[in-house]
Design an enzyme around this catalytic site. Structure first.
Site, PDB file in Angstrom:
ATOM      1  CB  SER A  59       8.550   1.883  -0.370  1.00  0.00           C
ATOM      2  OG  SER A  59       9.884   0.518   0.042  1.00  0.00           O
ATOM      3  CG  ASP A 103       8.191   1.123 -27.714  1.00  0.00           C
ATOM      4  OD1 ASP A 103       7.554   0.549 -26.701  1.00  0.00           O
ATOM      5  OD2 ASP A 103       8.994   1.814 -27.874  1.00  0.00           O
ATOM      6  CG  ASP A 130       3.986  -1.624 -25.583  1.00  0.00           C
ATOM      7  OD1 ASP A 130       3.813  -0.777 -26.661  1.00  0.00           O
ATOM      8  OD2 ASP A 130       5.290  -1.258 -24.758  1.00  0.00           O
ATOM      9  CG  ASP A 133       4.935   3.445 -25.932  1.00  0.00           C
ATOM     10  OD1 ASP A 133       6.231   2.583 -25.989  1.00  0.00           O
ATOM     11  OD2 ASP A 133       3.829   4.584 -25.258  1.00  0.00           O
ATOM     12  CB  ILE A 150       6.496   3.351 -22.151  1.00  0.00           C
ATOM     13  CG1 ILE A 150       6.457   5.363 -21.937  1.00  0.00           C
ATOM     14  CG2 ILE A 150       5.836   2.682 -21.035  1.00  0.00           C
ATOM     15  CD1 ILE A 150       5.776   5.829 -21.907  1.00  0.00           C
ATOM     16  CG  ASP A 153       9.778  -0.960  -7.784  1.00  0.00           C
ATOM     17  OD1 ASP A 153      11.070  -1.092  -7.379  1.00  0.00           O
ATOM     18  OD2 ASP A 153       8.841  -0.459  -7.051  1.00  0.00           O
ATOM     19  CG  HIS A 164      11.081   1.592  -4.991  1.00  0.00           C
ATOM     20  ND1 HIS A 164      10.361   0.614  -5.005  1.00  0.00           N
ATOM     21  CD2 HIS A 164      10.842   2.238  -3.642  1.00  0.00           C
ATOM     22  CE1 HIS A 164      10.414   0.723  -3.780  1.00  0.00           C
ATOM     23  NE2 HIS A 164      10.835   1.762  -2.300  1.00  0.00           N
TER      24      HIS A 164
END
Length: 564
Positions: free
Chosen positions: A201, A270, A273, A277, A279, A416, A456
């Site tokens: 950051s 999802d 991609d 999963d 993600i 993030d 983040h």
């Protein structure tokens, strides 16, 4: 839950071999300790310049806890289970109206290397927790307080204080590093063989800004989610907050609906991609249709229905699109699909975040009466002109750092919602455009890793459970049964799984990181049973599943370009 694949059973044997081969990254060839140097205020004061004083210095036995001084409000957590070391706090006068401090952990068993750790937001305080993780590797570690005392989101200290702004922007970091190296040399009667940096950051920005201004400071920099574009990041922070205000407007999306938006994003993106999963691994490649969230007729409870009105859909489009000002002037990239779990930080309040509003009031305008409803594009232009504290890390000509052999390993979580992931891609591309015409390629010394599902600097949404841990900055302090008890990657202390060790292997052996394996435990706090591991890839490559074997085994993935 247990692993379904056998490679982790085999991993136990390979780990022994790998740890032996990587042991030189963790420890010196022989234990190196302080030679006849007393860990006392008087001993350190005797070696300091006239503008520096010792606040305290004392030894800690192995297994001790360092009790963070009460006044360090930014980093109040006290690290535990420390190695035997000498703890020191130095104060330095940087101008007639400013001063900064820094802390050192000087381990008795030293690995002959130096590590500076970064800060977060606008915080003023010494990051003892990240220092502790570094000391457990054997580093002589330091952290600066950036020249003031405040929490991360409090910027009131900067009002009409240009010298303190300089300390926060760059001077306290460089000044702390420069003097700390001298102290380390005196203490051990030996210069560090290698000098490293790790921060996320604002900490990521500090490391990059430092090598732009002082390329000789570090041999290797680990920079996570860098807040490098200060003048645009902080103004975007104010702007993005206004997008969802006022709270009584028809277009306002209340916090309880953020979860419904995130669920719809996961539902649509999802599968796109290439693997279901939980993600979102390729948010930029997702063709998301927000209108799927539209409320039907006769909906009386939006939260229960998990739907949005037409004006709220319009707000979504603003959130998921770049911030562009008049004449198509690009200001800052958009929040990624999959970042919704962290939206409350910038989008969930009754007014924009202090990280944006106070930045404009206390660093750009020096006017605390400025009303955020008066925000417009001229604020961005003025912020660029002022560049408070010379903080913005937009000198893309890193050739001096490259020339002296420096290595830069950058990473950014793709979920993030505090610093848009795309800002790291913008930085990488700007460096690319600056150096390729000069005949300097990047891959041999600068690589960017994007982390699917990571928020983040650390962590992952509970419904995603993406592998996120790889010993990046701030990460060790986020896990462990007791505060600061962890360093490296428990169970996988090698350059394949640990980004700091990967950086060291790159700097010291020339072994570039072609991938870094991230880990997710069933209980991250206890780092008990590994649930998932997956390779992180140098951008623009993506991790691609091989098509067979457990999707939770990193061995069944490979880094590939999207066009391969």
């Amino acid at each position: 839950m247990s692993f379904e694949f056998t490679s982790f059973a085999q991993h136990a044997v390979s780990q022994v071999i790998m740890r032996l081969s990587n042991l030189t990254y963790l420890l010196p060839l022989a234990p190196f300790a302080a030679r006849a140097f007393d860990c006392s205020p008087a001993a350190f004061q005797a070696i300091l310049p006239e503008n520096a004083t010792v606040a305290f210095a004392y030894p800690l036995a192995e297994g001790s806890t360092f009790n963070v001084p009460t006044g360090d409000i930014a980093y109040p957590r006290s690290p535990t289970e420390l190695p035997e070391l000498c703890v020191v706090h130095i104060q330095v006068t940087s101008s007639p109206s400013s001063h900064f401090g820094f802390g050192l952990f000087l381990p008795q068993s030293w690995n002959e290397r130096f590590l500076a750790t970064g800060n977060g937001g606008f915080a003023g305080g010494i990051n003892w927790l990240d220092m502790a993780a570094g000391a457990k590797y054997g580093f002589a570690t330091i952290s600066t307080d950036t020249g003031h005392n405040s929490t991360s989101g409090d910027i009131t200290w900067a009002l009409n204080e240009p010298e303190r702004q300089k300390d926060w922007g760059y001077r306290a970091m460089h000044g702390s590093v420069e003097l700390a190296k001298q102290i380390v040399e005196k203490y051990y009667q030996c210069k560090p063989k290698y000098n490293y940096y790790s921060g996320c950051s604002t900490g990521g920005r500090q490391g990059i800004r430092d090598i732009q201004l002082y390329p000789e400071d570090f041999d290797g920099v680990l920079a996570g989610a860098p807040a490098w574009w200060t003048t645009h990041l902080q103004t975007w922070t104010a702007k993005i907050g206004l997008v969802n205000l006022p709270v009584d407007a028809p277009h306002h999306i209340p916090v309880p609906l953020f979860g419904a938006i995130g669920a719809e994003v996961l539902k649509q993106c999802d599968p796109q991609d290439g693997l279901v999963d939980n993600i979102v691994s390729d948010p930029e490649g997702c063709n998301f249709v927000p209108e799927a969230l539209l409320c039907g007729a006769n909906v009386t409870n939006q939260t229960a229905a998990g739907c949005l009105t037409v004006p709220q859909i319009g707000t979504l489009y603003k959130i998921y699109n770049d911030y562009v000002e008049a004449n198509q002037t690009f200001v800052f990239p958009h929040l990624e699909l999959g970042s919704e779990a962290q939206w409350p930080f910038l989008l969930g309040g009754a007014e924009p975040s202090s990280y944006g509003v106070q930045y404009v009031q206390d660093m750009v305008l020096n006017d605390t009466n400025w009303n955020y409803w008066n925000y417009n594009g001229t604020i961005v232009e003025l912020a660029d002109q002022v560049d408070a504290g010379n903080a913005t890390a937009d000198d893309f000509d890193l050739s001096p750092y490259h020339k002296r052999g420096g290595k830069l390993l950058q990473y950014h979580g793709m979920s993030d919602a505090l610093i848009a992931t795309g800002s790291s891609v913008v930085f990488y591309k700007e460096v690319l455009k600056t150096l390729i015409p000069k005949g300097i390629e990047l891959d041999s010394w600068y690589r960017l890793f994007l982390v699917p599902g990571m928020q983040h600097c650390a962590g992952t949404p509970v419904n995603v459970n993406a592998p996120w841990y790889f010993a990046g900055a701030n990460q060790a302090g986020a896990i462990g049964a007791s505060t600061g008890s962890v360093h490296s990657v428990p169970g996988f202390m090698d350059a394949k799984h640990d980004a700091l060790l990967a950086l060291m292997a790159w700097v010291e052996n020339g072994t570039a990181p072609d991938e870094i394996v991230a880990t997710k435990w069933n209980n991250d706090t206890l780092n008990d049973e590994v649930v998932r591991q997956r390779p992180l890839c140098p951008w623009p490559k993506h991790a691609r599943y091989a098509g067979s074997g457990s999707v939770d085994d990193a061995a069944n993935w490979a880094c590939r370009y999207l066009y391969e």
